[in-house]
Design an enzyme around this catalytic site. Sequence first.
Site, PDB file in Angstrom:
ATOM      1  N   ASP A 182       0.991  -1.140   0.026  1.00  0.00           N
ATOM      2  CA  ASP A 182      -0.132  -0.055   0.021  1.00  0.00           C
ATOM      3  C   ASP A 182       0.842   1.271   0.089  1.00  0.00           C
ATOM      4  O   ASP A 182       2.081   1.067   0.009  1.00  0.00           O
ATOM      5  CB  ASP A 182      -0.934  -0.045   1.315  1.00  0.00           C
ATOM      6  N   HIS A 501       1.810  -8.663  -3.876  1.00  0.00           N
ATOM      7  CA  HIS A 501       0.804  -7.852  -3.703  1.00  0.00           C
ATOM      8  C   HIS A 501       1.577  -6.695  -3.418  1.00  0.00           C
ATOM      9  O   HIS A 501       1.911  -6.146  -2.221  1.00  0.00           O
ATOM     10  CB  HIS A 501       0.382  -8.378  -2.251  1.00  0.00           C
ATOM     11  N   ASP A 545       1.736 -17.588  -5.025  1.00  0.00           N
ATOM     12  CA  ASP A 545       2.329 -16.565  -5.508  1.00  0.00           C
ATOM     13  C   ASP A 545       1.386 -15.820  -6.385  1.00  0.00           C
ATOM     14  O   ASP A 545       1.002 -16.140  -7.565  1.00  0.00           O
ATOM     15  CB  ASP A 545       3.500 -16.998  -6.433  1.00  0.00           C
ATOM     16  N   GLU A 554       2.477 -10.116   0.194  1.00  0.00           N
ATOM     17  CA  GLU A 554       2.744  -8.630   0.117  1.00  0.00           C
ATOM     18  C   GLU A 554       4.195  -8.463   0.289  1.00  0.00           C
ATOM     19  O   GLU A 554       5.057  -9.566   0.681  1.00  0.00           O
ATOM     20  CB  GLU A 554       1.806  -7.948   1.381  1.00  0.00           C
TER      21      GLU A 554
END
Length: 575
Positions: A182, A501, A545, A554
Amino acid sequence: MRTVLGAAALAVAVVTAAGGQGRTPAPTPDIKVDQAGYLPDAPKVALVVSKAAGDTFVVRRARDGQVVFRGTLSAPVADANSGDSVRAADFSTLTETGAFFVDAGPAGVSWPFAIAPDVYARAFYLAMRSFYGQRCGTAVDLGPEFPGYAHDACHRENVFHPTSGKAGAKTAGNKGWHDAGDYGRYVVNSGLSTGTLLWTYEMFADRVKGVRLNLPESGNGTPDILNEIRWNLEWMLSMQDGDGGVFHKQTSERFCDFVMPEQDALPSFVIGTGREPFKSTCATADFAAVMAIAARAYQPFDATFAGAALEAARKAFAWAAQHPDVLFTNPEGIGTGAYGDRDCSDELLWAAAELWRTTRDGPYLEYFTGHYGAHLARIRPAGPAAWGQVAPMALWTYVLGGGTGDAADAIRKASIAAADVIAARTEANGYRTSLVRTDYVWGSNGVAANYGLQLIVANALAPNPRYVTAAGDNLHYLLGRNTFSLSWVTQVGANPFTHPHHRPSGADKHAEPWPGLLAGGPNGRKQDPAMNGMPDLPPAKMYLDDQESYASNEVAINWNAPLVFLLAAQLPPHK
Ligand SMILES: [Zn+2]
């Protein structure tokens, strides 16, 4: 950079060598190697799980297929955490440098690997440079080496959220690193991450200070690792309020979609606790520890900056000592990571220890000697340092900084006792990782890297080659010697994972993810919807994966930082 055999070159070499009659054996995941490679003087072990394997194996030179080593596979070890039956192919006495692969006859051949003194230089470069790729508030471009891996200046609307007790625009210091997959920035997670990178510089300056990371600041007379760390330090400094307290995080109110950072139109808010005193203790104490280290590290290069960091650290420690229990939970309406920590006493101890190491001032020493005993048990055989548990850093920095007396004796003793258990456990483990069953949590690869750090620090306190070998074993696990035969660092090795991610990797047009990022790794707790579709397997096998699997795939700065430390420990001194 020295010349390092690239993954692509190695793969081509194997195809040629496979050769003989034009037959091209594909590497099998049943033979696991460190895909970056092995140091010439270090132990070298591949792992074999194939039932087709006989009792022998050979190592072949990639260039011409010539056999350079013949060996016998060990008896199988039942590895409970993966369910695999694992045999070791030990070729430690092979010291020839170059590119090789393991050939286990009917079991097949391994992915290629190198043997060389600088075999981890490329991985170090990419892992450390990945922080540049995470820079916020500026345009980023990885340059001709990775054409098109770039983004425009991002998150330029920086605003004080009502929960901070302030209002209006935040005008200064809008830098820092995107935390993970993020785009948030979190002081607590920045704490251990940035502290670990500064320790990397302090402990391995002779190996890392000359490594050019190709940053906008490269060539300014400051080592590039410090140039990169400073980008985040300047953001952290901007999170300190006038009274010395530090705001917990700066994020949007919720996570944005999988878009490039400059396309994230959500305002970036400085978020506080929602009521007086608005700042939080763990963030403030972590900040104090990090700034105290920075004051030491930057002194020779920018005394003004070092002085400002020290002043900020002193003010932050004073605030945290006066407000020892202001915990953070997400205020209503905030959905980004909380990095909530119910106990800030370890952060305070770390701050006191680093401030003492930098200043030698009596009050910091008194705080440390008055409190360290309650934290000694945190140097333990299972459960290394983590963002919410930084007591080991506090205890170690006291001894590394020249601390003496009963405290130093007790810390050294605890470090040796824990490292002895970890080393023995690693030697006995099928995959030779230090992870225990309960370590297969969200970010288990970061746990493995932090075991490596713990062992390297123990070796600094009480040199023991077993600690160094076990630390290297955890690195081998991360770079391909695992049940998946995956290198868990993007674009490192011949068979790396490919779908992190990670918003820039998912949103850009490139097939390969951004380089140098460590996957979170196996997570036995099925903590995302993608994992919920998996059968119940042993914890080391619980990994996807898949970009959707944020709980196993992530990336995060607090996992990459101990990877950087572990890689730096394996680098040759820089000429
Ligand atoms: Zn940004």
